[in-house]
Scaffold this motif. Sequence first.
Motif, short mmCIF file in Angstrom:
data_model
loop_
_atom_site.label_atom_id
_atom_site.label_comp_id
_atom_site.label_asym_id
_atom_site.label_seq_id
_atom_site.Cartn_x
_atom_site.Cartn_y
_atom_site.Cartn_z
N TRP A 86 -21.59 -22.17 31.25
CA TRP A 86 -22.70 -23.12 31.19
C TRP A 86 -23.83 -22.78 32.15
O TRP A 86 -25.01 -22.94 31.82
CB TRP A 86 -22.21 -24.54 31.48
N VAL A 87 -23.48 -22.36 33.38
CA VAL A 87 -24.54 -22.01 34.33
C VAL A 87 -25.20 -20.71 33.88
O VAL A 87 -24.62 -19.94 33.12
CB VAL A 87 -23.97 -21.87 35.76
N SER A 88 -26.40 -20.48 34.34
CA SER A 88 -27.16 -19.32 33.87
C SER A 88 -26.40 -18.02 34.12
O SER A 88 -26.04 -17.68 35.24
CB SER A 88 -28.51 -19.27 34.60
N GLY A 89 -26.15 -17.28 33.04
CA GLY A 89 -25.42 -16.03 33.13
C GLY A 89 -25.23 -15.44 31.75
O GLY A 89 -25.50 -16.09 30.73
N PRO A 90 -24.74 -14.21 31.66
CA PRO A 90 -24.59 -13.55 30.37
C PRO A 90 -23.58 -14.22 29.45
O PRO A 90 -23.63 -14.00 28.23
CB PRO A 90 -24.12 -12.13 30.75
N LEU A 91 -22.69 -15.04 30.00
CA LEU A 91 -21.72 -15.74 29.16
C LEU A 91 -22.33 -16.93 28.43
O LEU A 91 -21.66 -17.58 27.64
CB LEU A 91 -20.52 -16.18 30.00
N ASN A 92 -23.63 -17.19 28.68
CA ASN A 92 -24.31 -18.24 27.92
C ASN A 92 -24.30 -17.94 26.43
O ASN A 92 -24.23 -18.86 25.60
CB ASN A 92 -25.76 -18.39 28.39
N ILE A 93 -24.39 -16.68 26.07
CA ILE A 93 -24.39 -16.35 24.64
C ILE A 93 -23.02 -16.59 24.03
O ILE A 93 -22.90 -17.00 22.87
CB ILE A 93 -24.86 -14.89 24.39
N ASP A 94 -21.96 -16.38 24.82
CA ASP A 94 -20.62 -16.70 24.34
C ASP A 94 -20.47 -18.20 24.16
O ASP A 94 -19.86 -18.67 23.18
CB ASP A 94 -19.57 -16.16 25.32
N ALA A 95 -21.03 -18.96 25.10
CA ALA A 95 -20.99 -20.42 24.98
C ALA A 95 -21.73 -20.86 23.72
O ALA A 95 -21.26 -21.76 23.00
CB ALA A 95 -21.62 -21.05 26.21
N ALA A 96 -22.87 -20.24 23.43
CA ALA A 96 -23.63 -20.61 22.24
C ALA A 96 -22.82 -20.37 20.97
O ALA A 96 -22.87 -21.16 20.02
CB ALA A 96 -24.95 -19.83 22.20
#
Length: 366
Positions: free
Chosen positions: A319-329
């Motif tokens: 959830w926090v800003s980082g490259p895993l945001n796309i996985d969260a999406a």
Amino acid sequence: MTHPITRPVRHPGLACLAALALGTTILTACGAEETAADGASGQGAITVENCGEKLTVDEPVTELYAYDGGIISIALAVGAREELVAVTGLARDQQLLELAYPEDRVDELQIVGDDHPTLETVLALDPQMMFAGWGYGFSESRNLVPEMVQERGIETYLLSETCRQEDGDRGTMEAWTALRTDLLNIGELTGHDQTAKEVVADIDQRREALESAPKPEKEPTAFLFDSGTDAIFTSGSFGGPQAIFDTAEVTNATADVEDTWTEVGWERFAAAKPDIIYFVDYPGQSYEEKVKVLKANPASRDLPAVKENRFVNLPYAMWVSGPLNIDAAEWVRSSLEHFGLAPESGIEPALDITDLTNLDGNQWLR
């Protein structure tokens, strides 16, 4: 409004380079002596912009200290594992980061300090650069601000999600832009600019796939519930969740709040009438406790999303800003499809979180 400043530096030639970058006329005493020591004045210098200020290093950073799972994931994603000499605040995200970066020996990262960095911890470690953010390590109340470590010769890089507005609230740029900025900047500062560009390209490609997916007739509304009892801790238009929800084609119930992570009242939750509720898996309030609060509070207990258990729990570092945001999406889109709030897209999340043993809830995945 912020203004460029010249920061304290560790290496002999860096003060001159920073001064030149800012358009000053300090040209004497920066010549022959520096050239003899470093080869040629200015060669190899790297300058990036961070929260409106110029940050210059005379050569790639080889000693990077990072706080917080999302920030650590930025360093790992761009290929800076060897430069990452120490971290703080890894515990809650270690299993997720091991899953996302299996080749990076996350379990061997040197952990210093307890849950939060302290000035004493940073000074004892004495890295070339500290990568943290306002509220993500740096805090006046904790007596740790960038100037305190800069004046000891340690550079600081602030997470772009946390850049401050004039009134002190965090957030000065669109959330995906903030992430792209940090990936490219940290990649460049550590000598991994090509890897960083590849990571950004991958995120862009996956974003395009999600944003091109079939759309529902009416876009659903989501509420991000980090934690809450008297008030609700959530995220506004400048936080990573805004990027996630935008890409997954769901309306963020607090998109009008011009801040990153912040508190809102229960009346906001009730007025939003969210179709689905997302939880941030974070210590302090368990998944079960969050559900219990929602089912007990008069403002939320009668809402269909609460009564029908439309709850999705994702790890903090997604959830926090980082490259895993796309996985969260990708997982947000998957959950929308599961609950009938979006048509089938055929998009499968690239990161399989179903085997995370420390992630509670998500009965919809079982």
